[in-house]
Design a protein around this motif. Structure first.
Motif, mmCIF file in Angstrom:
data_model
loop_
_atom_site.group_PDB
_atom_site.id
_atom_site.type_symbol
_atom_site.label_atom_id
_atom_site.label_comp_id
_atom_site.label_asym_id
_atom_site.label_seq_id
_atom_site.Cartn_x
_atom_site.Cartn_y
_atom_site.Cartn_z
ATOM 1 N N LEU A 236 -62.613 50.818 -10.238
ATOM 2 C CA LEU A 236 -63.394 51.256 -9.080
ATOM 3 C C LEU A 236 -64.372 50.150 -8.670
ATOM 4 O O LEU A 236 -64.456 49.774 -7.497
ATOM 5 N N ALA A 237 -65.092 49.602 -9.643
ATOM 6 C CA ALA A 237 -66.046 48.527 -9.353
ATOM 7 C C ALA A 237 -65.331 47.261 -8.896
ATOM 8 O O ALA A 237 -65.812 46.550 -8.009
ATOM 9 N N GLY A 238 -64.172 46.981 -9.503
ATOM 10 C CA GLY A 238 -63.419 45.796 -9.116
ATOM 11 C C GLY A 238 -62.979 45.849 -7.669
ATOM 12 O O GLY A 238 -63.052 44.840 -6.940
ATOM 13 N N PHE A 239 -62.498 47.014 -7.233
ATOM 14 C CA PHE A 239 -62.106 47.167 -5.827
ATOM 15 C C PHE A 239 -63.316 46.930 -4.927
ATOM 16 O O PHE A 239 -63.236 46.219 -3.922
ATOM 17 N N ARG A 240 -64.457 47.509 -5.319
ATOM 18 C CA ARG A 240 -65.671 47.380 -4.508
ATOM 19 C C ARG A 240 -66.104 45.910 -4.419
ATOM 20 O O ARG A 240 -66.450 45.414 -3.340
ATOM 21 N N LEU A 241 -66.089 45.211 -5.538
ATOM 22 C CA LEU A 241 -66.501 43.807 -5.541
ATOM 23 C C LEU A 241 -65.553 42.944 -4.712
ATOM 24 O O LEU A 241 -65.981 41.999 -4.028
ATOM 25 N N GLY A 248 -67.766 38.464 2.620
ATOM 26 C CA GLY A 248 -68.641 37.316 2.548
ATOM 27 C C GLY A 248 -69.869 37.432 1.675
ATOM 28 O O GLY A 248 -70.812 36.661 1.848
ATOM 29 N N THR A 249 -69.876 38.386 0.723
ATOM 30 C CA THR A 249 -71.049 38.476 -0.146
ATOM 31 C C THR A 249 -70.660 38.769 -1.586
ATOM 32 O O THR A 249 -69.679 39.473 -1.843
ATOM 33 N N THR A 250 -71.411 38.202 -2.490
ATOM 34 C CA THR A 250 -71.264 38.526 -3.911
ATOM 35 C C THR A 250 -72.482 39.304 -4.414
ATOM 36 O O THR A 250 -72.580 39.602 -5.604
ATOM 37 N N LEU A 472 -71.525 41.552 -15.053
ATOM 38 C CA LEU A 472 -70.460 41.216 -15.998
ATOM 39 C C LEU A 472 -69.082 41.447 -15.386
ATOM 40 O O LEU A 472 -68.143 40.675 -15.623
ATOM 41 N N ARG A 473 -68.974 42.490 -14.560
ATOM 42 C CA ARG A 473 -67.674 42.819 -13.948
ATOM 43 C C ARG A 473 -67.241 41.739 -12.961
ATOM 44 O O ARG A 473 -66.049 41.566 -12.714
ATOM 45 N N GLN A 474 -68.181 41.006 -12.401
ATOM 46 C CA GLN A 474 -67.828 39.896 -11.517
ATOM 47 C C GLN A 474 -67.097 38.793 -12.275
ATOM 48 O O GLN A 474 -66.413 37.968 -11.669
ATOM 49 N N GLN A 475 -67.218 38.799 -13.607
ATOM 50 C CA GLN A 475 -66.604 37.758 -14.425
ATOM 51 C C GLN A 475 -65.341 38.233 -15.140
ATOM 52 O O GLN A 475 -64.419 37.453 -15.357
ATOM 53 N N LYS A 476 -65.281 39.528 -15.491
ATOM 54 C CA LYS A 476 -64.189 39.990 -16.357
ATOM 55 C C LYS A 476 -64.135 41.502 -16.382
ATOM 56 O O LYS A 476 -65.025 42.180 -15.878
ATOM 57 N N LEU A 477 -63.043 42.018 -16.965
ATOM 58 C CA LEU A 477 -62.990 43.440 -17.302
ATOM 59 C C LEU A 477 -63.945 43.697 -18.461
ATOM 60 O O LEU A 477 -63.996 42.920 -19.419
ATOM 61 N N VAL A 478 -64.682 44.782 -18.367
ATOM 62 C CA VAL A 478 -65.701 45.088 -19.364
ATOM 63 C C VAL A 478 -65.133 46.131 -20.334
ATOM 64 O O VAL A 478 -64.657 47.179 -19.923
ATOM 65 N N THR A 479 -65.179 45.817 -21.607
ATOM 66 C CA THR A 479 -64.581 46.692 -22.620
ATOM 67 C C THR A 479 -65.473 47.904 -22.884
ATOM 68 O O THR A 479 -66.678 47.881 -22.602
#
Length: 602
Positions: A236-241, A248-250, A472-479
């Motif tokens: 869900l967060a990955g889709f949003r990011l 155009g924004t991080t 953290l999710r901007q970098q990887k999947l979070v366990t």
């Protein structure tokens, strides 16, 4: 019984979820959306000048469509909440979601069209008598349009969202329905609790030992399925990011702040005030722990009731609760009291305590019929009376705006929590003042402290967690292990490392992290709570505040939050002074709680 515990939905659409009226409404909306798209494709700003009658028609039709979607959405939500096992709700809701998607495409196209309108023409449009009341909203739409991609790409993103954020959010609901907590009743007999039942018992059971035994069982239930919940939250967060990056924004806080018409400076000030003024709440929790025979409170004790000898809290009938709210609303605002009475008399509220209902409580407005509906489960506790007052505050907010254009009624979540919390404050204060004994007053003050403890500590922890999770999710999947660690550290920081137990799986059990249309479903509550406290403090100083209060509510979708406060309260929200006025009210309650309990622990 004078008032019904069940709501009337037939005045919205008769015949239940398979209502012929509802089917006709959905079909009409489909046609209207297509017609609006065609009208927008043909519109030309230059040829529509100088009176812009065609554009006025476009805006009128857009508002009618959004109003109709709101009316249908309320009805479908109401049927599903009242009967969570109704299999016919999901297909109808999916059809509405598809219509919302189509409407979003047209709305997005309109925003982009407004960007192409020359500044002079746009100013002339806003000067038209029918459009001038919507000037702020149209400027907001035009600014939004500057960040949109081409129409086909935006339509594709909206379409993918049905199987993206929206799907993962719905998947969360499906997962939660499978969570069970093997436990026992008060007599030690084995039973299986649903997630909702376990949550209610964990936070609301009066027996400290029962709660202490339930917490590890609760955590284990989420541990057993933590990978599934971690997958859901990550995707869900990955889709949003990904969606943010495409535009155009991080900065993952940019959109939540924009949605709430709030500046980062104001949010930072709020959190600074919270952080600087949490110690007295930690002292309160230590005193509460002492009353429970502990050195430090555990997570399961933070919102727990106090069951002191001699407290004998009044058990409200539903009619008594209604009369109580109407009476004390009326001492502040006759119009609030009249709205509450109207809601009870016209069956706006579903309050019956029965199996098969969804957990929680909410209010939604029915924009076409100028009504509201309130959902909750009433058991007769003072907390239930406060919840009812909270939701009726929402209904009052909607009612004072019903004559405005629909776009002017689209207030953000942060100010949405203002009127509701204000209504709750009125009744909570009245509850405490009505206490018959010191023990009863202690118990009611403890219940009243649930809100500030939640805002300053629990929700602060949720905000810290969500911020660090998105980083953290901007970098990887979070366990799951990392999610647990993030949550545990956030709770320890927010609560000052002062609890004996924590809930590291709150990231899995808290629905708010999985809502698809809004991320950071946390700081708006803190804003609304402190904002309403500031207004409440001002109202107590000025006496007759009803007209000024209503004027503020009517402007909540007509300017930024900072401008709203500056216009109606004469305060600067980026400075701590206004927020500290509300903090003083909390400190007053805590001081009284400490005074009354001194002799019980010394």
């Amino acid at each position: 019984m004078k008032y019904s515990l069940n709501w009337d939905l037939d005045s919205l659409f008769s015949g239940g979820i398979n209502s012929a009226q509802l089917k006709a409404k959905l079909a009409q909306l489909k046609t209207a959306i297509a017609a609006l798209g065609d009208l927008l494709d043909r519109w030309d700003a230059a040829s529509d000048a100088p009176h812009y009658q065609q554009f006025n028609k476009i805006i009128t039709q857009l508002q009618a469509i959004e109003s109709g979607i709101g009316q249908a959405g309320l009805f479908i939500s109401a049927v599903g909440s009242a009967d969570i096992n109704n299999p016919d709700v999901a297909p109808v809701n999916a059809r509405l979601n598809d219509l919302e998607n189509q409407a979003d495409n047209v709305s997005g196209k309109l925003k982009k069209v407004l960007v192409q309108v020359p500044d002079a023409n746009f100013a002339a449009m806003l000067a038209q008598p029918d459009l001038q009341p919507l000037a702020f909203n149209l400027k907001e739409m035009r600014n939004d349009g500057k960040e949109l991609l081409d129409d086909k790409t935006e339509a594709l993103i909206n379409r993918l969202d049905l199987d993206g954020k929206a799907a993962w959010s719905a998947h969360y609901d499906s997962l939660v329905a499978t969570v069970t907590v093997p436990f026992h009743d008060a007599n030690g007999q084995p039973l299986t609790l649903s997630a909702g039942q376990a949550d209610n018992n964990l936070l609301g059971n009066a027996d400290p030992q029962y709660r202490a035994e339930l917490l590890p069982a609760w955590e284990q239930a989420w541990t057993d399925k933590e990978q599934l919940f971690a997958d859901t939250l990550n995707h869900l967060a990955g889709f949003r990011l990904t969606e943010y990056a495409a535009h155009g924004t991080t900065d993952f806080l940019r959109q939540p702040l924009k949605d709430n018409r709030l500046s980062a400076a104001t949010l930072n000030t709020i959190w600074q005030v919270v952080d600087d003024n949490k110690q007295f709440l930690l002292d309160y929790l230590d005193r509460k722990a002492a009353l429970l025979g502990k050195k430090h409170a555990g997570w399961q004790d933070v919102e727990a009731p106090l069951n002191l000898p001699g407290s004998h809290l009044h058990h409200f009938t539903y009619d008594e609760a209604a009369a109580f709210i109407i009476k004390y609303y009326g001492e502040f605002s006759p119009k609030m009291a009249a709205l509450a009475q109207h809601a009870f008399e016209h069956h706006w509220i579903e309050a019956e305590d029965r199996a098969g209902k969804a957990p929680g409580g909410w209010m939604e407005s029915a924009p076409e019929t100028h009504e509201s509906r309130i959902f909750m489960t009433f058991t007769g506790s003072p907390n239930d009376v406060s919840t009812l007052a909270h939701e009726l505050g929402h209904a009052f907010h909607s009612s004072v705006m019903e004559d405005l254009p629909y776009l002017r009624q689209d207030y953000a979540m942060n100010v949405a929590e203002t009127a509701s919390t204000f209504g709750e404050l009125i009744v909570a204060d009245a509850n405490v003042k009505a206490a018959q004994t010191p023990a009863e007053k202690i118990t009611l003050l403890n219940a009243k402290m649930d809100n500030p403890v939640a805002m300053f500590l629990n929700i602060r922890a949720r905000y810290l967690f969500e911020t660090r999770f998105y980083q953290l999710r901007q970098q990887k999947l979070v366990t799951p292990a990392e999610l647990n660690e993030l949550m545990l550290n956030a709770q320890k920081e927010a609560f000052g490392h002062d609890l004996s137990t924590y809930s590291p799986h709150l990231w899995a059990s808290k629905l708010h992290f999985y809502i698809d249309d809004l991320s950071f479903y946390n700081f708006p509550y803190v804003f609304g709570y402190l904002f309403s406290l500031g207004i409440y403090a001002k109202a107590q100083q000025e006496g007759n505040f009803e007209d000024a209060y209503i004027a503020l509510l009517r402007d909540t979708a007509n300017m930024s939050t900072e401008d709203l406060a500056r216009k109606h309260l004469g305060v600067d929200l980026t400075k701590p002074d206004f927020w500290l006025a509300g903090v003083k009210l909390i400190k007053r309650d805590v001081a009284e709680f400490m005074r009354l309990t001194d002799s019980l622990v010394n």
